[in-house]
Design an enzyme around this catalytic site. Structure first.
Site, mmCIF file in Angstrom:
data_model
loop_
_atom_site.group_PDB
_atom_site.id
_atom_site.type_symbol
_atom_site.label_atom_id
_atom_site.label_comp_id
_atom_site.label_asym_id
_atom_site.label_seq_id
_atom_site.Cartn_x
_atom_site.Cartn_y
_atom_site.Cartn_z
ATOM 1 N N ASP A 193 -18.259 68.569 23.375
ATOM 2 C CA ASP A 193 -17.344 67.982 22.387
ATOM 3 C C ASP A 193 -18.047 67.117 21.364
ATOM 4 O O ASP A 193 -17.438 66.708 20.376
ATOM 5 C CB ASP A 193 -16.321 67.087 23.103
ATOM 6 C CG ASP A 193 -16.982 65.801 23.618
ATOM 7 O OD1 ASP A 193 -16.693 64.713 23.083
ATOM 8 O OD2 ASP A 193 -17.816 65.885 24.539
ATOM 9 N N ASP A 206 -21.202 70.118 29.049
ATOM 10 C CA ASP A 206 -21.073 68.670 29.004
ATOM 11 C C ASP A 206 -19.853 68.320 29.861
ATOM 12 O O ASP A 206 -18.983 69.165 30.096
ATOM 13 C CB ASP A 206 -20.878 68.222 27.550
ATOM 14 C CG ASP A 206 -20.632 66.726 27.429
ATOM 15 O OD1 ASP A 206 -21.415 65.946 27.984
ATOM 16 O OD2 ASP A 206 -19.625 66.355 26.791
ATOM 17 N N ASP A 242 -17.901 64.790 29.956
ATOM 18 C CA ASP A 242 -16.886 63.884 29.417
ATOM 19 C C ASP A 242 -16.305 64.404 28.112
ATOM 20 O O ASP A 242 -17.037 64.773 27.190
ATOM 21 C CB ASP A 242 -17.484 62.485 29.224
ATOM 22 C CG ASP A 242 -17.968 61.909 30.543
ATOM 23 O OD1 ASP A 242 -17.200 61.963 31.518
ATOM 24 O OD2 ASP A 242 -19.119 61.436 30.606
#
Length: 218
Positions: A179, A7, A9
């Protein structure tokens, strides 16, 4: 081929490039400051809460691309990269990427943020393969619409499956770093799910499953 998927961001970056692009548009006076910032912040909070309607958000996020020509957009994006993205770069993320390169893994970013924003970031990080939400383009101009499935939540799995089929590859032995609890559909598909500086919901779930929980900050 062993895939190491990331991922973007708040995982490889210490921040959210999609939200930061909206902030940049506000700061540069490209959009109406008060209303755009308020809406941008609202959508970001809904994303954090796992409540975001991705189609509504993309209608909002892609609209500015549709009202400016490509030369203007590329000029602004170059400034955005320097002002907003460079400060988000993480040394530990670079080290992690390099550790996978040394194992001859194939690196990929998969992100819900649109390709216009994320393509130069992937290039900066030296990651060849990028699955991002695709803004529709007709006659060299963005339309403000989406092309295909947004790579968000289950959409990440669908888009990745399409990529795997097109390349004759599989998820055998794959890694995925994220995250966000929004990425649980894909985290549960890989052999090596890794929670990176996770939000509370993901951290709780990751620990209950015995997944690795790491930090790339500090």
């Amino acid at each position: 081929m062993t895939l190491a998927i990331f991922d973007l961001d708040n995982t490889l970056l210490a921040g959210d490039s999609d939200h930061a692009w909206g902030e940049f548009l506000v700061e540069e006076g490209i959009v109406d400051a008060e209303t755009y910032r308020k809406t941008n912040d609202r959508f970001y909070q809904e994303y954090l809460n796992g409540e975001m309607d991705i189609l509504n958000y993309l209608k909002f996020a892609l609209q500015p691309l549709s009202v400016h020509n490509m030369d203007e957009l590329l000029e602004w994006r170059a400034i955005f990269m320097n002002k907003k993205v460079q400060p988000m770069l993480l040394q530990k993320a670079d080290e992690l990427l390099e550790s996978h390169r040394k194992r001859n893994h194939t690196l990929m970013i998969i992100t819900a943020t649109n390709r216009f924003v994320t393509e130069p970031i992937a290039e900066l990080l030296g990651i060849e393969h990028l699955i991002a939400t695709e803004p529709e383009m007709i006659n060299s101009r963005y339309t403000g619409e989406i092309a295909g499935i947004p790579s968000f939540q289950e959409g990440k799995v669908a888009r990745l499956n399409d990529w795997l089929a097109a390349h004759g590859e599989s998820l055998e032995g794959a890694w995925f770093y994220s995250d966000s609890h929004n990425d649980l559909p894909l985290l549960e598909k890989v052999a090596n799910p890794i929670a990176v500086d996770p939000d509370p919901k993901l951290e709780k779930y990751a620990r209950s499953q015995g997944w690795s929980v790491i930090t790339l900050r500090g």
